[in-house]
Motif scaffolding. Structure first.
Motif, PDB file in Angstrom:
ATOM      1  N   PRO A  65     -10.393  -1.306  -2.103  1.00  0.00           N
ATOM      2  CA  PRO A  65     -10.093  -0.028  -1.449  1.00  0.00           C
ATOM      3  C   PRO A  65     -11.147   0.355  -0.424  1.00  0.00           C
ATOM      4  CG  PRO A  65     -10.840   0.327  -3.711  1.00  0.00           C
ATOM      5  CD  PRO A  65     -10.639  -1.142  -3.547  1.00  0.00           C
ATOM      6  N   PHE A  66     -10.725   1.011   0.641  1.00  0.00           N
ATOM      7  CA  PHE A  66     -11.648   1.497   1.664  1.00  0.00           C
ATOM      8  C   PHE A  66     -11.143   2.833   2.170  1.00  0.00           C
ATOM      9  CE2 PHE A  66      -8.511  -1.239   3.575  1.00  0.00           C
ATOM     10  CZ  PHE A  66      -8.194  -0.673   4.803  1.00  0.00           C
ATOM     11  N   GLU A  67     -11.959   3.506   2.949  1.00  0.00           N
ATOM     12  CA  GLU A  67     -11.643   4.872   3.360  1.00  0.00           C
ATOM     13  C   GLU A  67     -10.297   4.962   4.076  1.00  0.00           C
ATOM     14  OE1 GLU A  67     -13.569   8.575   5.934  1.00  0.00           O
ATOM     15  OE2 GLU A  67     -14.623   6.662   5.804  1.00  0.00           O
ATOM     16  N   GLY A  68      -9.447   5.863   3.587  1.00  0.00           N
ATOM     17  CA  GLY A  68      -8.141   6.078   4.201  1.00  0.00           C
ATOM     18  C   GLY A  68      -7.071   5.079   3.789  1.00  0.00           C
ATOM     19  N   SER A  69      -7.394   4.171   2.878  1.00  0.00           N
ATOM     20  CA  SER A  69      -6.428   3.135   2.495  1.00  0.00           C
ATOM     21  C   SER A  69      -5.536   3.583   1.343  1.00  0.00           C
ATOM     22  CB  SER A  69      -7.161   1.849   2.097  1.00  0.00           C
ATOM     23  OG  SER A  69      -7.910   2.050   0.910  1.00  0.00           O
ATOM     24  N   VAL A  70      -4.395   2.917   1.219  1.00  0.00           N
ATOM     25  CA  VAL A  70      -3.458   3.171   0.118  1.00  0.00           C
ATOM     26  C   VAL A  70      -3.152   1.836  -0.563  1.00  0.00           C
ATOM     27  CG1 VAL A  70      -2.388   5.233   1.109  1.00  0.00           C
ATOM     28  CG2 VAL A  70      -1.510   2.981   1.727  1.00  0.00           C
ATOM     29  N   PRO A  71      -2.911   1.848  -1.876  1.00  0.00           N
ATOM     30  CA  PRO A  71      -2.629   0.590  -2.580  1.00  0.00           C
ATOM     31  C   PRO A  71      -1.259   0.028  -2.220  1.00  0.00           C
ATOM     32  CG  PRO A  71      -2.398   2.449  -4.075  1.00  0.00           C
ATOM     33  CD  PRO A  71      -2.953   3.002  -2.800  1.00  0.00           C
ATOM     34  N   ILE A  72      -1.177  -1.290  -2.154  1.00  0.00           N
ATOM     35  CA  ILE A  72       0.093  -1.966  -1.884  1.00  0.00           C
ATOM     36  C   ILE A  72       0.274  -3.120  -2.862  1.00  0.00           C
ATOM     37  CG2 ILE A  72       0.252  -1.353   0.565  1.00  0.00           C
ATOM     38  CD1 ILE A  72      -0.825  -4.139   1.244  1.00  0.00           C
TER      39      ILE A  72
END
Length: 326
Positions: free
Chosen positions: A209-216
């Protein structure tokens, strides 16, 4: 005087909300004044606007035709053209969207699947322009412009609401076909994190995960292939923008023809050999979940869209015998 009988697409909403749609150019102060003066009635009685409408309710507008015309502007954008309808009933239509067609408008001048759907419903007599005063049919899922395949359209309020809820809950099984670069010998369940840069309309995928990310989450299995390409069955678990294309590219197997995430060299080769001009990605199968509302008759129904001609041309040319059935 104008009399309106409330139908199923108008039922269930507040009376004042309905009036704001029907007399969409009228100030709210005018609507409430007309209610107070009984120039607008519900079932022959004075109304406040807070009432919940039911099917067969009678709305009477004791207004001149000029006033109704002045305050009621029907805005119907349509486009003429044949749609490929895979399945249709009273509530929904499953459309096989071709590559190159927008699912929804990106700007005011665009023509999208929604406008073609509107034209189809009007021309087939399933809706009249009058019906668009208070209800607009729409689509329940979106595909990238250059991705082909199944899009579900809601033709009624129940169709829109129940299908939108199913897509939101991810209870439908969405399967795609993709022709990707390289040899893929076994299936996998990929997890990652995606962030979209809205300015350049491109996404980045990372394992952590990183800033502004969403899981996929993306699951795939190979169906057939040769030494340079593989046909994959992809189960889209989550449904983020550009997810399949970017996720596959991140593991070294970009979709053939994908100008944004793919290989320029491979894309040029397949363009020269087969005329491929867009990504060979196709939403080919949709399996309905258990549905409990008005659309319960669709429970577990499987919808399938045939392989598009550009993908078929490459599969035949590469001597790949597709095997997409279980």
């Amino acid at each position: 005087m104008k009399e309106i009988v409330i139908g199923e697409n108008q039922a269930g909403q507040r009376f004042d909300k309905y009036l704001s749609k029907y007399l969409n150019e009228a100030p709210k102060s005018f609507l409430y004044k007309m209610l107070r003066k009984k120039n607008i009635t519900l079932n022959g009685k004075k109304a406040t606007g807070s009432e919940k409408l039911k099917e067969q309710d009678i709305v009477r507008l004791f207004l001149s035709e000029e006033t109704i015309d002045k305050f009621s502007q029907v805005k119907v954008e349509r486009s003429h053209g044949k749609l490929s309808i895979l399945y249709e009933d009273k509530h929904i239509a499953a459309v096989n969207k071709p590559s190159g067609m927008l699912s929804q408008k990106a700007s005011g001048s665009d023509v999208s699947l929604v406008e073609y759907l509107t034209g189809y419903l009007l021309e087939s007599g399933q809706m009249k322009e009058e019906d668009f005063r208070c209800f607009h049919p729409g689509i329940c899922n979106r595909l990238d412009r250059n991705t082909s395949g199944i899009v579900i359209a809601g033709k009624t309020l129940a169709g829109l609401q129940e299908m939108n809820e199913a897509f939101k809950l991810r209870s439908l099984k969405k399967e795609y076909l993709a022709l990707v670069e390289g040899v893929v010998s076994s299936g996998a369940y990929l997890k990652g994190y995606l962030h979209k840069d809205e300015k350049c309309n491109k996404v980045v995928v990372e394992k952590e995960p990183f800033e502004g990310s969403v899981p996929i989450e993306t699951e795939y299995r190979p169906l057939a292939g040769n030494q340079r390409v593989t046909l994959l069955n992809i189960h889209l678990v989550t449904g983020r923008s550009h997810q399949i294309r970017s996720h596959l590219a991140s593991i070294g197997h970009p979709v053939i023809g994908d100008g944004k995430y793919g290989s320029k060299k491979s894309n040029q080769l397949f363009c020269d050999s087969y005329g491929v001009k867009s990504q060979l990605l196709h939403a080919y199968r949709l399996t309905m979940p258990e549905l409990k509302g008005e659309l319960n008759y669709l429970s577990h129904k499987v919808l399938t869209a045939p392989i598009p001609s550009d993908m078929k041309r490459v599969l035949e040319g590469e001597h790949i015998e597709e095997s997409i059935h279980e």
